[in-house]
Design an enzyme around this catalytic site. Structure first.
Site, PDB file in Angstrom:
ATOM      1  N   MET A  19       0.830  -1.209   0.000  1.00  0.00           N
ATOM      2  CA  MET A  19       0.000   0.000   0.000  1.00  0.00           C
ATOM      3  C   MET A  19       0.864   1.258   0.000  1.00  0.00           C
ATOM      4  SD  MET A  19      -3.378  -0.274  -0.096  1.00  0.00           S
ATOM      5  CE  MET A  19      -4.032   1.136   0.782  1.00  0.00           C
ATOM      6  N   VAL A  78       1.016   2.091   8.724  1.00  0.00           N
ATOM      7  CA  VAL A  78       1.509   1.013   9.584  1.00  0.00           C
ATOM      8  C   VAL A  78       0.307   0.390  10.291  1.00  0.00           C
ATOM      9  CG1 VAL A  78       3.753   2.108   9.904  1.00  0.00           C
ATOM     10  CG2 VAL A  78       1.914   2.600  11.533  1.00  0.00           C
ATOM     11  N   ALA A  80      -2.569  -0.700  12.792  1.00  0.00           N
ATOM     12  CA  ALA A  80      -3.246   0.050  13.849  1.00  0.00           C
ATOM     13  C   ALA A  80      -2.806  -0.445  15.220  1.00  0.00           C
ATOM     14  CB  ALA A  80      -4.759  -0.094  13.699  1.00  0.00           C
ATOM     15  N   SER A 132      -9.308   3.792   1.142  1.00  0.00           N
ATOM     16  CA  SER A 132      -9.942   2.577   0.634  1.00  0.00           C
ATOM     17  C   SER A 132      -9.631   2.389  -0.842  1.00  0.00           C
ATOM     18  CB  SER A 132     -11.461   2.652   0.820  1.00  0.00           C
ATOM     19  OG  SER A 132     -12.071   1.488   0.297  1.00  0.00           O
ATOM     20  N   GLY A 133      -9.541   1.133  -1.227  1.00  0.00           N
ATOM     21  CA  GLY A 133      -9.303   0.811  -2.636  1.00  0.00           C
ATOM     22  C   GLY A 133      -8.299  -0.303  -2.812  1.00  0.00           C
ATOM     23  N   LYS A 186     -14.338   5.884   7.769  1.00  0.00           N
ATOM     24  CA  LYS A 186     -13.716   4.696   7.170  1.00  0.00           C
ATOM     25  C   LYS A 186     -14.165   3.429   7.894  1.00  0.00           C
ATOM     26  CE  LYS A 186     -10.873   2.306   4.546  1.00  0.00           C
ATOM     27  NZ  LYS A 186     -10.438   1.116   5.212  1.00  0.00           N
ATOM     28  N   HIS A 189     -17.535   2.635   6.593  1.00  0.00           N
ATOM     29  CA  HIS A 189     -17.305   2.105   5.230  1.00  0.00           C
ATOM     30  C   HIS A 189     -16.987   0.614   5.312  1.00  0.00           C
ATOM     31  CE1 HIS A 189     -14.339   0.774   2.243  1.00  0.00           C
ATOM     32  NE2 HIS A 189     -14.824   1.649   1.386  1.00  0.00           N
ATOM     33  N   ASN A 190     -16.092   0.242   6.221  1.00  0.00           N
ATOM     34  CA  ASN A 190     -15.702  -1.160   6.342  1.00  0.00           C
ATOM     35  C   ASN A 190     -16.831  -2.025   6.882  1.00  0.00           C
ATOM     36  OD1 ASN A 190     -13.248  -0.085   5.558  1.00  0.00           O
ATOM     37  ND2 ASN A 190     -12.058  -1.212   7.051  1.00  0.00           N
ATOM     38  N   GLU A 193     -18.959  -2.738   4.041  1.00  0.00           N
ATOM     39  CA  GLU A 193     -18.207  -3.717   3.231  1.00  0.00           C
ATOM     40  C   GLU A 193     -18.436  -5.139   3.749  1.00  0.00           C
ATOM     41  OE1 GLU A 193     -13.554  -4.684   3.236  1.00  0.00           O
ATOM     42  OE2 GLU A 193     -14.002  -2.666   2.495  1.00  0.00           O
ATOM     43  N   TYR A 194     -18.366  -5.324   5.061  1.00  0.00           N
ATOM     44  CA  TYR A 194     -18.634  -6.633   5.676  1.00  0.00           C
ATOM     45  C   TYR A 194     -20.030  -7.117   5.282  1.00  0.00           C
ATOM     46  CZ  TYR A 194     -14.759  -7.139   9.079  1.00  0.00           C
ATOM     47  OH  TYR A 194     -13.551  -7.331   9.681  1.00  0.00           O
ATOM     48  N   LYS A 264     -10.014  -8.308  10.291  1.00  0.00           N
ATOM     49  CA  LYS A 264      -9.023  -7.465  10.975  1.00  0.00           C
ATOM     50  C   LYS A 264      -9.640  -6.581  12.046  1.00  0.00           C
ATOM     51  CE  LYS A 264      -5.332  -7.404   7.569  1.00  0.00           C
ATOM     52  NZ  LYS A 264      -4.428  -6.573   6.748  1.00  0.00           N
ATOM     53  N   ARG A 291     -18.744 -14.403  10.133  1.00  0.00           N
ATOM     54  CA  ARG A 291     -17.296 -14.634   9.962  1.00  0.00           C
ATOM     55  C   ARG A 291     -16.748 -15.389  11.167  1.00  0.00           C
ATOM     56  NH1 ARG A 291     -13.891  -9.855   6.940  1.00  0.00           N
ATOM     57  NH2 ARG A 291     -15.483  -9.248   5.431  1.00  0.00           N
TER      58      ARG A 291
END
Length: 475
Positions: A19, A78, A80, A132-133, A186, A189-190, A193-194, A264, A291
């Site tokens: 990244m 780096v 979290a 993101s991306g 963010k 956003h995640n 996404e889940y 994560k 999950r």
């Protein structure tokens, strides 16, 4: 941020993994001199081996910082947690007051809140920025969600707008809001996404077990859907996964992958934050739980022998049923975004971030993992009404949602009858049915709470809080 001194860099990157390296190259592509730092000399060598005149990598932090022009701009990519704090401590030994530190990792928003306050007191500018991306986005144009120091963002804005993805000529980056706003956005956003990934996996199971479709036919379904209103990055990559074979092999590679999903933690953080704020996001909650359940493979294997399916799974006419599945997916996808946006609305009220929900939808339209055709509808809804409390209340979304209700009801009930788990779809429907339920049965829960714990209740048409001695026969 044009660079007059060729020996100095306009932008510094700490963390030269895929990244970090890709973002650095993206920045360099747009004519900026930039520097990278990593304590792994191999990663430093890999970047320097690119032989690009405007990228220089260092394995010594002081040399790296000294190579930056003032005000120095350093972005961390780096992991979290504590490592972010330790890198900041090292940076403060080498940087000057007035310099800018960006945390571009997936930090928890409460950590960003703390770091922002601490660095502000010490005279440094701090920006918590969600990115993101994935690897491709970093290289070709991500969606970025910076929050925190507004003055710092104005300095960063020209470079961030150049390296971001662009939709209709507009960059997919914007200032999100105060303090930890960028990382909160963010995180949500995640969470979305889940939810979307869980919906896609459940769809796949119904296509495979319920309709008993071959992989090549499932590929065609996702291919067709990606040409219509379900068009999105996640549908697109699912289509491609259903076509990917390793060289020399005749079967799809993904069938070799274990059915145990990793995480994560950002989905869990979304659920935790929502629960702390008493905002329901059940589709995200269930995606996290599924999950977690996937990891208990040994228990699932034993249970599959004890509780085999009692009836034939075959649904019937495949062609007719695919239209219902498309409706069900659309309905549930809308619910996933709606729940996430409602959480952002409530966070704005609670944390005073000064978020603009239309801006968030706007920058999610390109570059990010949850980009989709439907985000245009979300953008339009909030552009029309910036104070819209919930997407279900938008007139245009209401119309399209109404048309999808028969499909979701058929899909969920048939899956239940055939013993196929579709928890994300089911919870999307239940959330909707209670959202539109003017009289929920929560009055009974309040009576129960008061009965066993004297927790009190409120009454219809009466001000105040009340308690009843439920076991008093003379009451």
């Amino acid at each position: 941020m044009t660079n007059e001194n060729k020996n100095q860099s306009s932008f510094g990157m700490i963390g030269l993994g895929t990244m970090g390296s890709n973002l650095l190259q993206n920045i360099a592509d747009h004519g900026y001199n930039c520097s990278g730092y990593d304590n792994d000399s191999k990663k430093v060598d890999t970047v320097n081996d690119l032989n690009r005149g405007n990228i220089h990598a260092f394995s010594d932090l002081k040399d790296f910082v000294q190579n930056l022009k003032s005000p120095k701009v350093v972005m961390m990519l780096v992991p979290a947690g504590k490592i972010v704090d330790s890198v900041i401590e090292e940076l403060l030994q080498a940087m000057d007051k007035g310099d800018i530190i960006i945390d571009g990792g997936n930090s928890h928003f409460t950590d960003t809140e703390r770091r922002f306050a601490d660095l502000e007191k010490k005279g440094y500018h701090f920006v918590g920025m969600g990115v993101s991306g994935g690897e491709e986005g970093a290289r070709k144009g991500p969606s970025m969600m910076p929050g925190g120091d507004k003055k710092a963002y104005e300095i960063l804005k020209p470079i961030l707008e150049k390296i971001a993805a662009h939709v209709n000529g507009e960059p997919t980056v914007a200032y999100m809001g105060e303090r930890s706003a960028g990382h909160f956005v963010k995180m949500v956003h995640n969470g979305i996404e889940y939810a979307l990934m869980q919906l896609i996996s459940e769809t796949y199971e119904v296509l495979k077990k319920g309709l008993q479709m071959e992989d090549k036919d499932i590929h065609q379904v996702f291919e067709k859907w990606n040409e219509g209103r379900l068009k999105s990055y996640l549908i697109e990559i699912t289509r491609d996964i259903f076509a990917y074979k390793k060289k020399g092999e005749n079967h799809l590679f993904f069938n070799d992958i274990k059915d145990e999903a990793k995480a994560k933690g950002t989905g869990k953080w979304t659920s935790q934050a929502a629960m702390d704020m008493t905002v329901p996001v059940p589709i995200i909650d269930i995606a996290v739980s599924m999950r977690d359940l996937s990891k208990y493979k040994d228990l699932r294997t034993k249970a599959s022998k004890l509780y085999p399916n009692e009836k034939e799974l075959k649904y019937g006419n495949t062609g007719d049923y695919l239209a219902k599945i498309e409706e069900a997916f659309y309905f549930s996808m809308v619910s996933a975004y709606a729940q996430g946006m409602h959480l952002l609305y409530c966070a704005n009220e609670e944390f005073k971030y000064h978020l603009n929900l239309d801006t968030i939808a706007k920058i999610w339209r390109g570059g990010c993992i949850i980009r989709s055709e439907f985000l245009e509808d979300i953008y339009s809804a909030y552009k029309k009404d910036s104070k819209l409390k919930h997407l279900f209340l938008d007139e245009s979304i209401h119309e399209s949602l109404q048309k999808s209700i028969p499909g979701i009801r058929t899909f969920v009930s048939d899956a239940a009858l055939h013993g196929i788990a579709v928890p994300a779809f089911a919870v999307a429907l239940s959330y909707f049915d209670n959202f539109r339920n003017e009289e929920m049965p929560a009055n009974l829960i309040q009576a129960q709470r008061d009965f066993f714990g004297s927790h009190t209740y409120e009454l219809k048409g009466k001000e105040g809080v009340f308690h009843t001695d439920w076991e008093d026969p003379n009451h």
